[in-house]
Design a protein around this motif. Structure first.
Motif, PDB file in Angstrom:
ATOM      1  N   THR A   7      22.473 -15.674 -13.375  1.00  0.00           N
ATOM      2  CA  THR A   7      22.564 -16.911 -12.600  1.00  0.00           C
ATOM      3  C   THR A   7      21.263 -16.390 -11.546  1.00  0.00           C
ATOM      4  N   ASP A   8      21.383 -15.266 -10.965  1.00  0.00           N
ATOM      5  CA  ASP A   8      20.382 -14.838  -9.918  1.00  0.00           C
ATOM      6  C   ASP A   8      18.954 -14.740 -10.387  1.00  0.00           C
ATOM      7  N   VAL A  11      17.583 -18.147 -10.855  1.00  0.00           N
ATOM      8  CA  VAL A  11      17.225 -18.425  -9.464  1.00  0.00           C
ATOM      9  C   VAL A  11      15.828 -17.683  -9.166  1.00  0.00           C
ATOM     10  N   ASP A  49      24.001 -16.151  -1.106  1.00  0.00           N
ATOM     11  CA  ASP A  49      25.406 -16.559  -1.840  1.00  0.00           C
ATOM     12  C   ASP A  49      26.320 -16.333  -0.697  1.00  0.00           C
ATOM     13  N   LEU A  76      23.268 -20.709  -1.952  1.00  0.00           N
ATOM     14  CA  LEU A  76      23.285 -21.072  -3.419  1.00  0.00           C
ATOM     15  C   LEU A  76      24.725 -20.092  -3.979  1.00  0.00           C
ATOM     16  N   LYS A  99      24.274 -22.964  -8.348  1.00  0.00           N
ATOM     17  CA  LYS A  99      23.368 -22.199  -8.960  1.00  0.00           C
ATOM     18  C   LYS A  99      23.097 -22.806 -10.151  1.00  0.00           C
TER      19      LYS A  99
END
Length: 196
Positions: A7-8, A11, A49, A76, A99
């Protein structure tokens, strides 16, 4: 250093797609590393986060705001609850994004980043302007519609100490009441009048 989660990476990909203005991503895997990088300057916005290896909950937002109060922060996270959303703003973040939504809606992150910078700039300017009356060497006296004194800045307290108690009988207080009457009679909201 640790590799970002998928997920990062999404981003990072969303940031890379932003064309104007372009952003350079400085990736840190811990709050400590992020704060160190932040102290070096050159950072315009922090994406964080709420769950980092060395801090969880609102720790990241609080520490970022504590170290750099004018820094816009966008949270996020994978969580999406109304309570969390509200608490994030109370801690000083400018925005909160899930996210998964960033992956589905390509322009969401770009808008959030742009608006976060603009909101933080506006908040900082409003705070500066709100602080102005307290710092100016010129007396500022506020009255209500009846001419009753409702606010004196420190310069007004210093120049007119007798006004601090409401100014009953003070010539300046009487002048302010007369000015309030003129404003009401004329139906206007402002009047410039020199008081000597």
């Amino acid at each position: 250093s640790a590799q970002p989660a998928s997920t990062d990476l999404a981003v990072q990909a969303a940031i890379a797609r932003i064309k104007q203005p372009s952003y350079t991503l400085a990736w840190e895997t811990s709050l400590t590393g992020g704060l160190q990088r932040l102290s070096g300057g050159g950072i315009d916005l922090v994406l964080t986060d709420l769950h980092l290896p060395d801090s969880t909950g609102f720790g990241p937002v609080k520490q970022i705001q504590g170290q750099c109060p004018t820094m816009p922060v966008v949270v996020l996270t994978a969580s999406d609850t109304e309570e969390l959303h509200s608490l994030v703003f109370q801690q000083g973040a400018q925005d909160y994004l899930v996210k998964g939504y960033v992956q589905v809606y390509p322009g969401l992150l770009e808008r959030a980043m742009r608006y976060a910078v603009e909101r933080k700039r506006a908040e900082t300017e409003l705070a500066r302007l709100a602080y102005f009356p307290e710092q100016t060497p010129d007396p500022i006296i506020e009255t209500d519609g009846a001419g009753t004194i409702t606010y004196l800045n420190p310069a007004a307290h210093a120049h007119f100490p007798l006004l601090s108690g409401g100014g009953k009988g003070h010539p300046l207080a009487q002048s302010l009441r007369e000015t309030a009457e003129v404003l009401e009679r004329n139906g206007t909201r402002s009047l410039v009048r020199e008081v000597v």
